[in-house]
Design a protein around this motif. Structure first.
Motif, short mmCIF file in Angstrom:
data_model
loop_
_atom_site.label_atom_id
_atom_site.label_comp_id
_atom_site.label_asym_id
_atom_site.label_seq_id
_atom_site.Cartn_x
_atom_site.Cartn_y
_atom_site.Cartn_z
N SER A 185 0.84 -1.20 0.00
CA SER A 185 0.00 0.00 0.00
C SER A 185 0.88 1.25 0.00
O SER A 185 1.91 1.29 0.66
CB SER A 185 -0.91 0.02 1.22
N ARG A 186 0.44 2.26 -0.75
CA ARG A 186 1.20 3.52 -0.84
C ARG A 186 0.26 4.70 -0.81
O ARG A 186 -0.79 4.70 -1.47
CB ARG A 186 1.95 3.59 -2.18
N LEU A 187 0.63 5.72 -0.04
CA LEU A 187 -0.06 7.00 -0.09
C LEU A 187 0.48 7.75 -1.30
O LEU A 187 1.70 7.88 -1.46
CB LEU A 187 0.18 7.80 1.19
N VAL A 188 -0.40 8.24 -2.15
CA VAL A 188 -0.01 8.91 -3.38
C VAL A 188 -0.09 10.42 -3.19
O VAL A 188 -1.12 10.94 -2.76
CB VAL A 188 -0.93 8.48 -4.55
N ASP A 189 0.99 11.12 -3.51
CA ASP A 189 1.01 12.58 -3.47
C ASP A 189 0.51 13.07 -4.82
O ASP A 189 1.27 13.11 -5.79
CB ASP A 189 2.42 13.08 -3.18
N ALA A 190 -0.79 13.38 -4.89
CA ALA A 190 -1.41 13.77 -6.15
C ALA A 190 -2.66 14.59 -5.86
O ALA A 190 -3.27 14.44 -4.79
CB ALA A 190 -1.80 12.53 -6.96
N PRO A 191 -3.07 15.44 -6.81
CA PRO A 191 -4.35 16.12 -6.64
C PRO A 191 -5.47 15.07 -6.62
O PRO A 191 -5.39 14.07 -7.34
CB PRO A 191 -4.44 17.03 -7.87
N PHE A 192 -6.46 15.30 -5.80
CA PHE A 192 -7.45 14.25 -5.54
C PHE A 192 -8.22 13.81 -6.79
O PHE A 192 -8.24 12.63 -7.12
CB PHE A 192 -8.41 14.71 -4.44
#
Length: 135
Positions: free
Chosen positions: A95-102
């Motif tokens: 699992s990864r948290l993605v740094d991106a606009p929602f």
């Protein structure tokens, strides 16, 4: 691109309606054929605004197909809750948290995952959504 299981996408928002609507939009824009698993995790269990670790965990379990899970969060406590779950090892492996606009990141992630991209590629494509200019 991978020929195996698809990367799952979890959309974490303070609002159940926002998470569900963005999931619907992303699925619709992914086109025909196989669409990667997308699970919204919005609001609180009682339907209010907020963030719920239990809803995030359930969504991650539902989206997990063994190829990793990309989690996109809208703001504030949703980001902090996902980070805490990752640090505690409670989310599925990979699992990864993605740094991106929602919204834009969610669409990019679902399209890429549906095309068979691996987790690293899904994370990269979603993050590239910051570069989309509207003017």
């Amino acid at each position: 691109m991978s020929a195996g299981p698809l990367v799952g996408i979890v959309l974490v928002s303070h609002s159940a309606q926002v998470a569900e609507s963005v999931a619907e939009l992303a699925r619709g824009l992914a086109g025909g054929g196989t669409v990667a698993p997308v699970a919204p995790a919005g609001g609180t269990p009682d339907g209010g605004l907020g963030t719920s670790a239990d809803l995030i965990l359930a969504a991650a379990a539902a989206a997990d197909r063994g190829a990793g899970v990309a989690l996109l969060a809208d703001l504030g406590s949703s980001v902090l809750t996902v980070k805490a779950l990752l640090e505690d090892g409670e989310l599925p492996p990979g699992s990864r948290l993605v740094d991106a606009p929602f919204v834009e990141g969610a669409v990019a992630a679902v399209v890429a995952a549906s095309a068979g991209a691996d987790l690293e590629a899904v994370v990269a494509v979603a993050g590239e959504a910051y570069a989309y200019r509207k003017a």
